[in-house]
Design a protein around this motif. Structure first.
Motif, PDB file in Angstrom:
ATOM      1  N   VAL A  36      25.619  33.585  43.717  1.00 25.90           N
ATOM      2  CA  VAL A  36      25.460  34.825  42.945  1.00 25.90           C
ATOM      3  C   VAL A  36      25.514  36.020  43.892  1.00 25.90           C
ATOM      4  N   ASP A  37      26.308  37.013  43.543  1.00 32.83           N
ATOM      5  CA  ASP A  37      26.411  38.247  44.336  1.00 32.83           C
ATOM      6  C   ASP A  37      25.967  39.406  43.450  1.00 32.83           C
ATOM      7  N   PHE A  38      24.716  39.831  43.620  1.00 30.07           N
ATOM      8  CA  PHE A  38      24.174  40.878  42.757  1.00 30.07           C
ATOM      9  C   PHE A  38      24.833  42.234  42.990  1.00 30.07           C
ATOM     10  N   SER A  39      25.467  42.429  44.152  1.00 33.37           N
ATOM     11  CA  SER A  39      26.132  43.706  44.402  1.00 33.37           C
ATOM     12  C   SER A  39      27.350  43.881  43.508  1.00 33.37           C
ATOM     13  N   LYS A  40      27.852  42.767  42.948  1.00 31.72           N
ATOM     14  CA  LYS A  40      29.015  42.823  42.066  1.00 31.72           C
ATOM     15  C   LYS A  40      28.666  42.407  40.636  1.00 31.72           C
ATOM     16  N   ARG A  74      19.696  49.328  40.774  1.00 32.09           N
ATOM     17  CA  ARG A  74      20.322  48.228  40.049  1.00 32.09           C
ATOM     18  C   ARG A  74      19.454  46.991  40.268  1.00 32.09           C
ATOM     19  N   ALA A  75      18.672  46.651  39.252  1.00 31.51           N
ATOM     20  CA  ALA A  75      17.697  45.560  39.374  1.00 31.51           C
ATOM     21  C   ALA A  75      18.024  44.461  38.373  1.00 31.51           C
ATOM     22  N   PHE A  76      17.917  43.219  38.832  1.00 32.40           N
ATOM     23  CA  PHE A  76      18.276  42.066  38.011  1.00 32.40           C
ATOM     24  C   PHE A  76      17.202  40.984  38.093  1.00 32.40           C
ATOM     25  N   GLY A  77      17.223  40.136  37.105  1.00 31.35           N
ATOM     26  CA  GLY A  77      16.444  38.911  37.128  1.00 31.35           C
ATOM     27  C   GLY A  77      17.374  37.743  36.910  1.00 31.35           C
ATOM     28  N   LEU A  78      16.849  36.525  37.030  1.00 33.06           N
ATOM     29  CA  LEU A  78      17.626  35.314  36.791  1.00 33.06           C
ATOM     30  C   LEU A  78      16.975  34.539  35.651  1.00 33.06           C
ATOM     31  N   SER A  88      19.407  45.528  44.145  1.00 30.65           N
ATOM     32  CA  SER A  88      20.582  45.641  45.007  1.00 30.65           C
ATOM     33  C   SER A  88      20.578  46.987  45.730  1.00 30.65           C
ATOM     34  N   ASN A  89      20.204  46.949  46.997  1.00 27.14           N
ATOM     35  CA  ASN A  89      20.198  48.112  47.896  1.00 27.14           C
ATOM     36  C   ASN A  89      19.765  49.425  47.246  1.00 27.14           C
ATOM     37  N   PRO A  90      18.458  49.638  47.103  1.00 29.87           N
ATOM     38  CA  PRO A  90      17.971  50.894  46.513  1.00 29.87           C
ATOM     39  C   PRO A  90      17.821  52.022  47.532  1.00 29.87           C
ATOM     40  N   MET A 255      22.081  37.739  49.993  1.00 30.19           N
ATOM     41  CA  MET A 255      21.234  38.881  50.315  1.00 30.19           C
ATOM     42  C   MET A 255      21.999  39.739  51.311  1.00 30.19           C
ATOM     43  N   HIS A 256      22.388  40.945  50.875  1.00 30.90           N
ATOM     44  CA  HIS A 256      23.121  41.871  51.731  1.00 30.90           C
ATOM     45  C   HIS A 256      22.158  42.896  52.329  1.00 30.90           C
TER      46      HIS A 256
END
Length: 379
Positions: A36-40, A74-78, A88-90, A255-256
């Protein structure tokens, strides 16, 4: 990967360990297609939007620690992982550089504790940055001297210092927690619905390109109702988040640099690991130095300091995990209690071998004598 994980579970094997080894494998390299790439990412059947509280942190308060306004995060859960939040990078443009500098220059300073203290005198590890700057100034094309102290750094502990042997914290092994990192953690936690978070302990892991972090659960803190915060800078990594059992196949995610993870609720005590460091996507680790607003808790990074920091993160990654150890009214027990134990499958020290502790005793012996290992310490 999903079919393989299902077959592992059916056969009763350790699904997490097997998938860890697949992602750590160098030859042949693994397939990263399921990562999973949360940046995309956009919301899907697996990825869901995470609810934040923009009113909990004003724009001024966010900017003070180098963060964008919470409404812009940009915040996500699974799905299937209650309490897990991935941001993702705030960070504001220019602020990551300040935190990288803190991790490399400021936080390793005494009275904080690091892996080098295990076989060097306090005077020798007093100024890791100063003793290392000359070595990092040597052009890559020229012959390098032996590794600098900064290159040999694997972990640093802050606040309540984690005891790697007993897997506990104690009241008699404590130094002041950095005020700037405390404020950053306070604001992140508040935005995620945890007002009043008190950052009491921090563990910084320094990853080289061949480093990994073994399978473990973070359970040494006395209060598990408070979240665990994880900050990533520099090169990227594969992070595996599993379940409450080793038989539960984990989800792999990138994790970037600049990404933040918050593990709370049911996700607070899940198995997780970092099987490998991977090159950052173009632009992710090319951090900017300028652009930071006035009034931030971190001072601007000088050109001289950034020359060292940027060279370091070209091939390395730094991860900060921040924890609240004690809940309201809690005190440390006089002797370690059952809730402070490590899991039977969890090992201490450095990780460049089996992921499940089958050679745990050997690695524990290595921990006291091999601080140049390519692996980070397990928390």
């Amino acid at each position: 990967m999903a079919k393989m994980a299902a077959s592992v579970v059916e056969s009763g094997e350790d699904a997490f360990r097997k998938i860890f080894k697949i992602y750590k494998r160098r030859n042949p390299p693994p397939d990263f297609g399921d990562v999973v790439d949360f940046s995309k990412s956009v919301p899907s059947d697996k990825i869901v939007p995470a609810e934040l509280d923009p009113a909990a942190v004003s724009d001024v308060e966010a900017a003070r620690v180098g963060l964008r306004p919470v409404r812009d995060w940009r915040a996500f859960g699974l799905r299937g992982y209650p309490g897990f939040i991935f941001i993702s990078n705030p960070f504001l443009l220019g602020s990551q550089a300040c935190w990288v500098r803190q991790c490399l220059k400021t936080y390793p300073q005494k009275p904080n504790v690091c892996n080098l203290d295990m076989h060097m005198s306090p005077s020798d590890t007093q100024d890791i940055w100063g003793k290392s700057v000359r070595g990092h100034g040597v052009p890559v094309s020229k012959k390098r001297e032996p590794k600098t102290l900064l290159e040999r750094l694997r972990w640093v502990t802050l606040g309540y210092h984690y005891n790697w042997d007993t897997k506990t914290y104690s009241s008699n092994h404590h130094t002041p927690f950095p005020a700037d990192l405390h404020l950053l953690s306070f604001q992140i936690a508040a935005a995620c619905g945890f007002p009043g978070f008190d950052a009491e302990a921090g563990i910084l892991n320094y990853y080289r390109s061949d480093s990994s972090l073994g399978i473990h659960v973070d359970e040494s803190e006395l209060d598990h109702s408070r979240p665990l915060l994880s900050f990533s800078f520099g090169q990227s990594a594969i992070f595996l988040l599993g379940g409450i059992r080793r038989q539960d196949p984990p989800t792999a995610m990138y994790m970037h640099s600049g990404d933040v993870m918050v593990m709370s609720g049911q996700s607070r005590l899940l198995y997780h690991a970092v099987p490998r460091v991977v090159p950052a996507p173009q632009g992710h680790a090319a951090l900017e130095v300028e652009g930071l607003p006035d009034g931030t808790v971190a001072t601007p990074v000088s050109e001289e300091d950034w020359a060292v920091c940027s060279r370091y993160i070209q091939s390395s990654r730094v991860n900060m995990t921040v924890r609240q150890v004690l809940g309201p009214g809690q005190r440390f027990p006089e002797t370690p209690s059952s809730h402070q134990r490590t899991d039977a499958g969890q090992t201490a020290g450095y990780h460049d071998g089996p992921a499940d502790g089958e050679n745990g005793k050997k690695r524990r012996r290595r921990r006291s004598s091999s601080c140049d290992s390519g692996d980070t310490a397990e928390t």
